[in-house]
Design an enzyme around this catalytic site. Structure first.
Site, PDB file in Angstrom:
ATOM      1  N   GLU A 180       0.840  -1.194   0.000  1.00  0.00           N
ATOM      2  CA  GLU A 180       0.000   0.000   0.000  1.00  0.00           C
ATOM      3  C   GLU A 180       0.877   1.247   0.000  1.00  0.00           C
ATOM      4  O   GLU A 180       1.975   1.251   0.543  1.00  0.00           O
ATOM      5  CB  GLU A 180      -0.904  -0.009   1.229  1.00  0.00           C
ATOM      6  CG  GLU A 180      -1.810  -1.225   1.198  1.00  0.00           C
ATOM      7  CD  GLU A 180      -2.896  -1.215   2.260  1.00  0.00           C
ATOM      8  OE1 GLU A 180      -3.874  -1.925   2.055  1.00  0.00           O
ATOM      9  OE2 GLU A 180      -2.783  -0.493   3.251  1.00  0.00           O
ATOM     10  N   CYS A 237      -1.659   5.896   9.882  1.00  0.00           N
ATOM     11  CA  CYS A 237      -0.484   5.204  10.422  1.00  0.00           C
ATOM     12  C   CYS A 237      -0.868   3.863  11.007  1.00  0.00           C
ATOM     13  O   CYS A 237      -1.780   3.783  11.827  1.00  0.00           O
ATOM     14  CB  CYS A 237       0.129   5.999  11.563  1.00  0.00           C
ATOM     15  SG  CYS A 237       0.843   7.517  11.079  1.00  0.00           S
TER      16      CYS A 237
HETATM   17  N1  SAH Z   1       8.602   0.477  10.521  1.00  0.00           N
HETATM   18  C1  SAH Z   1       8.667   1.901  10.574  1.00  0.00           C
HETATM   19  C2  SAH Z   1       7.495   2.571   9.852  1.00  0.00           C
HETATM   20  C3  SAH Z   1       6.193   2.302  10.527  1.00  0.00           C
HETATM   21  S1  SAH Z   1       4.770   3.267  10.212  1.00  0.00           S
HETATM   22  C4  SAH Z   1       8.705   2.351  12.028  1.00  0.00           C
HETATM   23  O1  SAH Z   1       8.533   1.536  12.909  1.00  0.00           O
HETATM   24  O2  SAH Z   1       8.926   3.528  12.268  1.00  0.00           O
HETATM   25  C5  SAH Z   1       5.034   4.871  10.827  1.00  0.00           C
HETATM   26  C6  SAH Z   1       4.620   5.142  12.265  1.00  0.00           C
HETATM   27  O3  SAH Z   1       3.268   4.762  12.573  1.00  0.00           O
HETATM   28  C7  SAH Z   1       5.500   4.414  13.257  1.00  0.00           C
HETATM   29  O4  SAH Z   1       5.907   5.292  14.266  1.00  0.00           O
HETATM   30  C8  SAH Z   1       4.559   3.372  13.798  1.00  0.00           C
HETATM   31  O5  SAH Z   1       4.965   2.900  15.036  1.00  0.00           O
HETATM   32  C9  SAH Z   1       3.242   4.127  13.831  1.00  0.00           C
HETATM   33  N2  SAH Z   1       2.076   3.259  13.981  1.00  0.00           N
HETATM   34  C10 SAH Z   1       1.986   1.941  13.742  1.00  0.00           C
HETATM   35  N3  SAH Z   1       0.740   1.493  14.018  1.00  0.00           N
HETATM   36  C11 SAH Z   1       0.027   2.556  14.429  1.00  0.00           C
HETATM   37  C12 SAH Z   1      -1.338   2.742  14.825  1.00  0.00           C
HETATM   38  N4  SAH Z   1      -2.192   1.735  14.839  1.00  0.00           N
HETATM   39  N5  SAH Z   1      -1.734   3.979  15.164  1.00  0.00           N
HETATM   40  C13 SAH Z   1      -0.866   5.016  15.114  1.00  0.00           C
HETATM   41  N6  SAH Z   1       0.417   4.908  14.739  1.00  0.00           N
HETATM   42  C14 SAH Z   1       0.869   3.690  14.400  1.00  0.00           C
END
Ligand code: SAH
Length: 354
Positions: free
Chosen positions: A83, A344
Site C-alpha cells: 500500500e 499510520c
Molecule cells: N517500521 C517503521 C514505519 C512504521 S509506520 C517504524 O517503525 O517507524 C510509521 C509510524 O506509525 C510508526 O511510528 C509506527 O509505530 C506508527 N504506527 C503503527 N501502528 C500505528 C497505529 N495503529 N496507530 C498510530 N500509529 C501507528
C-alpha cells in the site's frame, strides 16, 4: 535484479550517461513506456522493452471522504501487494507515504502491518516506482482549479516523501538507500523533504552514520515509550538496554549531522493506559533532555483491531502540555484517511484481498 543492473548487463560498454538519460525519463510523468524515451536510440529502446517500465500497478485507489487522502493497493510483478498513500495538507502540499517491505517482521503490537509478518523486502525499483505511480496519478487527475490556473500544464508536485508505509526501512537498508539516492537525484525533493521512520534497528543506525553513500534525509525513531519495560511490551524488537544505546547513538548522530535544519524525531503512538500517563510523559522529557535537539511527534492510535485503545483527547492534551512545559518541541499528528484504513499503522494487505 534492478533495472539499472539489467541495463548494465545488456549494454556493458555503454557510457554511464545513457542510464542517466533513462532515469531522467522515468521521472517525467507523461512518459509511460520505453518508446517515450526519445533521448536514446530506437534499437536501444527495442532491446530494453522487456525490462519493466513500471514495477507496480494499481489494483485499486481509494479516496477518503474528505478527499485529502488517497490510498493505492499496488501490485508487484510477483503478485504481492503493498500500500502507498498520498496526503494533502491544509496548505495544499502533497506528501506520499511509501512502503519498503511486503509486510514487516517487527510485529509491533499496535500495528496492522506487523500482523502480516514479513513476506519480502522491496527492490529499490519498487520503492522508486511508488513515487512515479503518484506522480503519474497526479498528472492524470489534474483538477479543475489547476486546469484553469496559469500553470495549467503542470500537475501539482509531491513535496514530501515519508518512509512510513508497510515495512521496516532499515531492515531493507541497501534498497532504501538506492531509492533515496534516485529520488534525491531526479526529483525536486531535498534531503529535508524526505523522512525515514524506523523502529530503531541499532546496527543499521550505526551503519548509516558511517556510510558516505547514505543521504542525510530526516530520521524519525518510533520510540513509543521511554520506559524500558513498556517499550519492550509494545515493541517486541526492543530489549533491556535499547534506550541507553539509542540515546548514545542519537547524541553522536546530532553531533555529526545536527544543525538548525537537521533534528531527530521521536514518534510516540498514544495508547490508553499503556504509555500515556504523567510519569510516561516525564520519562520522555528526561530521555529527550539527555539527548538534545529532538522533536516529539505524538500519534493518536489508529484502530487496527487489536487490544489497544486510543488515549482520550484530554489525556493527549495533558501529555502534550507536560512536554511543552519542559520545553520539548512536540507536535500531535493529525489523523488522515482513517476511513479508508490509510492512517499510520493501518496498512495491511489481507490475504483475501489478493
Ligand atoms: N517500521 C517503521 C514505519 C512504521 S509506520 C517504524 O517503525 O517507524 C510509521 C509510524 O506509525 C510508526 O511510528 C509506527 O509505530 C506508527 N504506527 C503503527 N501502528 C500505528 C497505529 N495503529 N496507530 C498510530 N500509529 C501507528
Amino acid at each position: 535484479m534492478r533495472r539499472k543492473e539489467q541495463f548494465a548487463q545488456l549494454f556493458p560498454n555503454t557510457p554511464a550517461f545513457r542510464w542517466k538519460q533513462i532515469e531522467q525519463a522515468f521521472f517525467v510523468p507523461t512518459i509511460r513506456s520505453w518508446d517515450g524515451v526519445t533521448s536514446i536510440s530506437k534499437e536501444m529502446r527495442a532491446k530494453l522493452s522487456h525490462l519493466p517500465w513500471m514495477t507496480v500497478s494499481a489494483k485499486q485507489v481509494m479516496e477518503s471522504a474528505k478527499k485529502d487522502t488517497h490510498k493505492a493497493l499496488l501490485e508487484l510483478r510477483d503478485g504481492e501487494v503493498v500500500e502507498s498513500v498520498l496526503m494533502e495538507n491544509a496548505r495544499g502540499e502533497l506528501t506520499i507515504c511509501v512502503s519498503s517491505q511486503v509486510g514487516c517482521a517487527m510485529r509491533c503490537g499496535f500495528c496492522a502491518t506487523g500482523k502480516m509478518g514479513l513476506k519480502r523486502s522491496l527492490e529499490s525499483d519498487e520503492i522508486i516506482d511508488q513515487y512515479r505511480f503518484w506522480q503519474q496519478f497526479l498528472e492524470d487527475n489534474k483538477r479543475e482549479e489547476d486546469l484553469h490556473s496559469e500553470f495549467s500544464a503542470i500537475a501539482p508536485r509531491i513535496s514530501n516523501v515519508v518512509f512510513m508505509g508497510m515495512g521496516e526501512p532499515l531492515a531493507n537498508y541497501e534498497n532504501v538507500k538506492d531509492a533515496l539516492n534516485a529520488l534525491l537525484a531526479w526529483t525536486n525533493l531535498g534531503p529535508t523533504c524526505v523522512t525515514v521512520s524506523t523502529v530503531g534497528v541499532l546496527p543499521r543506525l550505526e551503519q548509516m552514520l558511517a556510510d558516505k553513500d547514505w543521504p542525510h534525509v530526516r530520521v524519525a525513531i518510533s520510540l513509543h515509550s521511554a520506559v524500558a519495560e513498556t517499550r519492550k511490551r509494545i515493541v517486541p524488537s526492543s530489549y533491556d538496554d535499547f534506550l541507553p544505546k539509542l540515546a548514545d547513538w542519537a547524541r553522536r548522530y546530532l553531533k555529526q549531522l545536527g544543525n538548525r535544519r537537521h533534528h531527530l524525531t521521536f514518534e510516540y503512538v498514544m495508547l490508553k493506559d499503556v504509555n500515556d500517563s504523567d510519569e510516561d510523559a516525564r520519562a520522555l522529557v528526561a530521555f529527550v533532555n539527555s539527548i538534545g535537539n529532538v522533536r516529539c511527534n505524538l500519534i493518536p492510535y489508529n484502530l487496527t483491531g487489536c487490544e489497544y485503545v486510543r488515549s482520550e483527547d484530554d489525556r493527549i492534551e495533558r501529555f502534550l502540555s507536560i512536554l511543552e512545559g519542559a520545553d520539548v518541541v512536540v507536535t500531535c499528528r493529525r489523523t488522515m484517511g482513517d476511513d479508508i484504513a490509510a492512517a499510520c499503522g493501518q496498512l495491511v494487505v489481507l490475504a483475501e484481498k489478493k
